[in-house]
Design a protein around this motif. Structure first.
Motif, PDB file in Angstrom:
ATOM      1  N   HIS A 101       0.897  -1.214   0.083  1.00  0.00           N
ATOM      2  CA  HIS A 101       0.140   0.106  -0.184  1.00  0.00           C
ATOM      3  C   HIS A 101       0.650   1.390   0.147  1.00  0.00           C
ATOM      4  O   HIS A 101       0.372   2.204   0.005  1.00  0.00           O
ATOM      5  CB  HIS A 101      -1.010   0.112   1.216  1.00  0.00           C
ATOM      6  CG  HIS A 101      -1.712  -1.105   1.206  1.00  0.00           C
ATOM      7  ND1 HIS A 101      -2.852  -1.413   0.125  1.00  0.00           N
ATOM      8  CD2 HIS A 101      -1.904  -2.111   2.138  1.00  0.00           C
ATOM      9  CE1 HIS A 101      -3.442  -2.572   0.653  1.00  0.00           C
ATOM     10  NE2 HIS A 101      -3.071  -2.978   1.651  1.00  0.00           N
ATOM     11  N   GLY A 107      -1.696   1.908   4.876  1.00  0.00           N
ATOM     12  CA  GLY A 107      -2.284   0.517   5.204  1.00  0.00           C
ATOM     13  C   GLY A 107      -0.983  -0.199   5.724  1.00  0.00           C
ATOM     14  O   GLY A 107      -0.811  -1.400   5.167  1.00  0.00           O
ATOM     15  N   HIS A 122      -6.207  -7.334   0.383  1.00  0.00           N
ATOM     16  CA  HIS A 122      -6.421  -5.853  -0.006  1.00  0.00           C
ATOM     17  C   HIS A 122      -5.698  -5.555  -1.262  1.00  0.00           C
ATOM     18  O   HIS A 122      -4.561  -6.033  -1.716  1.00  0.00           O
ATOM     19  CB  HIS A 122      -5.674  -4.968   1.319  1.00  0.00           C
ATOM     20  CG  HIS A 122      -5.973  -5.173   2.495  1.00  0.00           C
ATOM     21  ND1 HIS A 122      -5.633  -6.119   3.599  1.00  0.00           N
ATOM     22  CD2 HIS A 122      -7.338  -4.781   3.099  1.00  0.00           C
ATOM     23  CE1 HIS A 122      -6.390  -6.174   4.779  1.00  0.00           C
ATOM     24  NE2 HIS A 122      -7.568  -5.218   4.438  1.00  0.00           N
ATOM     25  N   ASP A 131      -4.312 -12.582   4.513  1.00  0.00           N
ATOM     26  CA  ASP A 131      -5.455 -11.841   5.304  1.00  0.00           C
ATOM     27  C   ASP A 131      -6.632 -12.619   4.454  1.00  0.00           C
ATOM     28  O   ASP A 131      -7.842 -12.047   4.878  1.00  0.00           O
ATOM     29  CB  ASP A 131      -5.513 -10.677   5.344  1.00  0.00           C
ATOM     30  CG  ASP A 131      -4.665  -9.755   4.451  1.00  0.00           C
ATOM     31  OD1 ASP A 131      -4.346 -10.553   3.442  1.00  0.00           O
ATOM     32  OD2 ASP A 131      -4.163  -8.657   4.401  1.00  0.00           O
ATOM     33  N   TYR A 176      -3.706 -11.425   9.559  1.00  0.00           N
ATOM     34  CA  TYR A 176      -3.769 -11.088  10.985  1.00  0.00           C
ATOM     35  C   TYR A 176      -4.408 -12.053  11.856  1.00  0.00           C
ATOM     36  O   TYR A 176      -4.634 -11.675  12.991  1.00  0.00           O
ATOM     37  CB  TYR A 176      -4.581  -9.704  10.711  1.00  0.00           C
ATOM     38  CG  TYR A 176      -3.990  -8.790  10.000  1.00  0.00           C
ATOM     39  CD1 TYR A 176      -2.819  -8.013  10.396  1.00  0.00           C
ATOM     40  CD2 TYR A 176      -4.735  -8.529   8.679  1.00  0.00           C
ATOM     41  CE1 TYR A 176      -1.866  -7.325   9.598  1.00  0.00           C
ATOM     42  CE2 TYR A 176      -3.527  -7.839   7.642  1.00  0.00           C
ATOM     43  CZ  TYR A 176      -2.368  -7.211   8.141  1.00  0.00           C
ATOM     44  OH  TYR A 176      -1.982  -6.643   7.218  1.00  0.00           O
TER      45      TYR A 176
HETATM   46  C1  X5A Z   1      -0.609  -5.027   4.501  1.00  0.00           C
HETATM   47  C2  X5A Z   1      -2.186  -5.113   4.694  1.00  0.00           C
HETATM   48  C3  X5A Z   1      -4.145  -3.595   5.431  1.00  0.00           C
HETATM   49  C4  X5A Z   1      -4.720  -2.718   6.042  1.00  0.00           C
HETATM   50  C5  X5A Z   1      -5.955  -2.547   6.506  1.00  0.00           C
HETATM   51  C6  X5A Z   1      -6.469  -1.290   7.004  1.00  0.00           C
HETATM   52  N1  X5A Z   1      -2.789  -3.735   4.895  1.00  0.00           N
HETATM   53  N2  X5A Z   1      -7.875  -1.593   7.472  1.00  0.00           N
HETATM   54  O1  X5A Z   1      -2.744  -5.879   4.958  1.00  0.00           O
END
Ligand code: X5A
Ligand code: ZN
Length: 693
Positions: free
Chosen positions: A138, A146, A177, A268, A308
């Protein structure tokens, strides 16, 4: 003998220092890093890797994709101990925290990614993984975002373009993402194909950008080289992702023919991750990885991004590394049709890209009703921010705590138990021998194939009675060693295989109790007898993929209860790799995945129009299924050069060594073959619901 090249790993233990001082529960936390390494250690993967020395990125490297301010703003925070000031600065960015160690560690993350890629390009390692944080995809040209500061993957790709003169790099971004920053950096560049699968929810999913939708396919010379697969629903899982791989990513990747593949590997989208709310199982990441390993001579760099849920993150990442090391790919079961909204996403992508990629041309007569209009999306509260990049609409400040909604404890416990069960059931056995080999002892071809020396010889008694008898003994021993777990896969070079294949298949299911076996006849004249013997047997799926005289009606799918277990793909005698790959990705591979065999038996010879490399690639892709339990029998009646190179390529694939790329897949597909593929697909889609396209 060529030296076996190793898998590299790069990480730095200091990477645990970067944490959010004012919200210790922040999603992007140090335990992400430690849990991955711990799981890799538990599976004894680390000592099998070549450890690369992490280093900081240089200023020049950062400036390839970032502005000088991106360096100086963060540099000024290095070692800075005023927590309040750090929090205040962090609030200027969308989802970010800065720690006094962040500057140094971001440099290390970027530098280590460059180091990984340069070691791959120098041939010091075959492939490898960077276990790093902070993540990168990001981080835009001049905006942190991000959890990301410097775009690790983009820097490494730009490094490969500029200093190594690469012409084609594939970036696969399977983080949930959208890597909007990576997209922006290569949007005009045809040398970098950016392919992202991400959550979208019609814009309600972070980072809420219109540019993440499927119609953003690149610009200028880069038109067609940016591919977004946006998912508008949560709970997408293995079936949806595998469909995206089979229908889009793999055909396009093979047509693109990259010299290097870099993965923005976020975990994720994995089951249990509260950010993504998707359901990809950890084992599925092995499949993603393995399916990319045939490309670019195996030059694959996997770079950590998000993820996460510690359990699925660490397991997914460890299984990825395990696959880079060449261990068997775990089975994934219960594959189903991709969800309707996943199908819509796939079709929308096919629709906008059909003029840019030959492999998508079969969709000329598209049902446009199915395609959502990207400009006419439902209302959602994020749209004011949607033109975020380059607009003044940016909010003054952002939240500095992680506002990911807390999971219902009951749901979380269920997910946790589900993950434990999945992890426990992932088969971790590694067979002592990778490839078993057997041949008629006097077979002259063996002496000409140096590569055979790297296989495990399977001794077989010479039969006194007949060659047929002898061959049947060879087959039985070979299949036996695979089913016993002595060898992972096998290859046989024999006489008179046809009648013995029937015996072998019967041996596997009747005597050994194998639940289901997939047989693929790739010889110029597939044997009708084999199909006839099993046309009512649901345990054996008989497929044929050949380019010669038609064997049978391509619409024939089997009899009675075993309708669906005969798959005949009879292509035109003038077809080549392009058509064979298309039938493979659109029909054979999805069916094979859904059938989920315990064993695959392939009959091959030296005829037909597939190149040696194309053949090796298909064998490689099939090693993802059945835990790699795959045997190939070559008929030696025609010992000619083309069979030598085909056998060699096949053994390379089974040994997990780099296989070349088929040369001729860049032309438009032969129209008659396209028709045949469509017919087989239509005949089978009532039975195999993975065939939706
Ligand atoms: C690297 C990554 C995600 C940011 C998410 C914010 N960033 N809700 O997974
Ligand atoms: Zn992510």
């Amino acid at each position: 003998l060529t030296k076996k090249m190793s898998t590299g790993i790069i990480y730095d233990n200091r990477m645990v220092e970067h944490k959010c001082l004012w919200d210790l529960n922040y999603n992007e936390k140090p335990e992400r890093f430690t849990s991955i390494l711990q799981r890799c250690e538990e599976l004894q993967l680390l000592n099998r890797c070549l450890h690369l020395k992490p280093r900081a990125a240089t200023k020049e490297e950062l400036l390839m994709v970032h502005t000088p301010e991106m360096i100086s703003i963060l540099k000024n925070t290095a070692g800075f101990s005023d927590e309040g000031a750090l929090e205040q600065l962090s609030s200027k960015y969308d989802f970010l925290y800065i720690h006094p160690s962040t500057y140094d560690l971001s440099l290390l993350a970027a530098g280590s990614t460059v180091e990984l890629v340069s070691n791959i390009l120098d041939g010091k390692i075959k492939n490898g993984m960077a276990v790093i944080r902070p993540p990168g995809h990001h981080a835009m040209k001049s905006e942190y975002c991000g959890y990301c500061f410097y775009n690790n993957v983009a820097i490494a790709a730009q490094y490969a373009l500029e200093t190594q003169g690469l012409k084609r790099i594939l970036i696969v971004d399977w983080d949930i993402h959208h890597g909007q920053a990576t997209q922006q950096m290569f949007y005009d560049d045809p040398r970098v194909l950016y392919f992202s699968i991400h959550g979208y929810q019609n814009g309600a999913f972070w980072p809420h950008l219109r540019e993440s939708d499927y119609h953003n396919i690149g610009r200028g010379a880069g038109l067609g080289y940016n591919i977004n697969v946006p998912m508008n629903e949560i709970k997408m899982g293995n079936s949806d992702y595998m469909a995206i791989f089979h229908e889009l990513l793999l055909p396009i990747a093979y047509e693109f023919n990259p010299e290097l593949v870099i993965v923005s590997a976020g975990y994720d989208a994995a089951l249990g991750c509260p950010e993504g709310e998707m359901e990809v199982t950890p084992a599925c990441y092995s499949h993603f990885t393995n399916s990319l390993m045939g490309l670019a001579n195996g030059r694959l760099a996997v770079v950590l991004e998000g993820g996460y849920c510690l359990k699925s993150l660490s397991e997914g990442a460890a299984l990825t590394l395990r696959n880079l090391l060449g261990d068997p790919v775990p089975l994934i079961q219960n594959l189903d049709a991709p969800k309707r909204s996943a199908q819509q996403a796939i079709m929308s992508v096919m629709y906008v890209l059909r003029r840019h990629w030959n492999c998508l041309q079969h969709l000329e007569e598209f049902n446009v009703q199915e395609i959502k209009d990207p400009m006419n999306l439902p209302e959602n509260k994020f749209w004011p921010r949607i033109e975020f990049v380059g607009s003044d609409e940016k909010p003054e400040t952002y939240a500095t705590r992680d506002i990911c909604p807390a999971q219902d404890p009951k749901v979380a416990a269920e997910l946790d138990a589900q993950l434990d069960a999945l992890i426990a059931s992932t088969c971790l056995d590694v067979q002592p021998n990778r490839v078993g080999f057997t041949a008629n002892p006097a077979e002259p071809i063996v002496a000409q194939l140096e590569i055979i020396q790297r296989c495990h010889m399977i001794q077989t008694e010479r039969s006194q009675t007949s060659i047929a008898e002898e061959t049947s003994g060879f087959f039985r021993n070979l299949i036996g060693s695979i089913l016993d777990g002595k060898c992972r896969s096998g290859i046989a070079i024999v006489d008179k295989s046809s009648e013995n294949l029937i015996k072998t298949l019967k041996y596997a299911v009747d005597s050994r109790g194998t639940k289901n076996v997939m047989f693929i006849d790739m010889r110029i004249h597939p044997d009708c007898e084999i199909q006839r013997s099993f046309q009512e047997d649901v345990r054996i799926l008989c497929a044929s993929l050949y380019s010669g005289l038609a064997l049978d009606d391509v619409e024939f799918v089997g009899l009675n209860d075993s309708k669906r277990y005969i798959v005949n793909i009879g292509l035109q005698p003038n077809c080549g790799d392009a058509e064979i790959f298309s039938s493979f990705f659109r029909v054979l591979l999805p069916i094979a995945y859904q059938f989920g065999p315990q064993l695959i038996v392939i009959a091959a010879d030296s005829s037909g129009n597939i190149s040696a490399e194309g053949f090796g690639q298909i064998i490689h892709l099939l090693t993802s299924i059945a835990g790699g339990r795959l045997s190939v029998t070559f008929e030696n009646s025609l010992v000619i050069n083309s069979s030598l190179s085909r056998i060699k390529s096949c053994v390379q694939a089974l040994l997990g060594e780099p296989i070349g790329m088929p040369g001729e897949i860049h032309h438009r597909l032969d129209a008659t073959s396209v028709c045949t593929i469509r017919t087989v697909n239509k005949a089978h889609n009532p039975y195999w619901n993975a065939l939706q396209f």
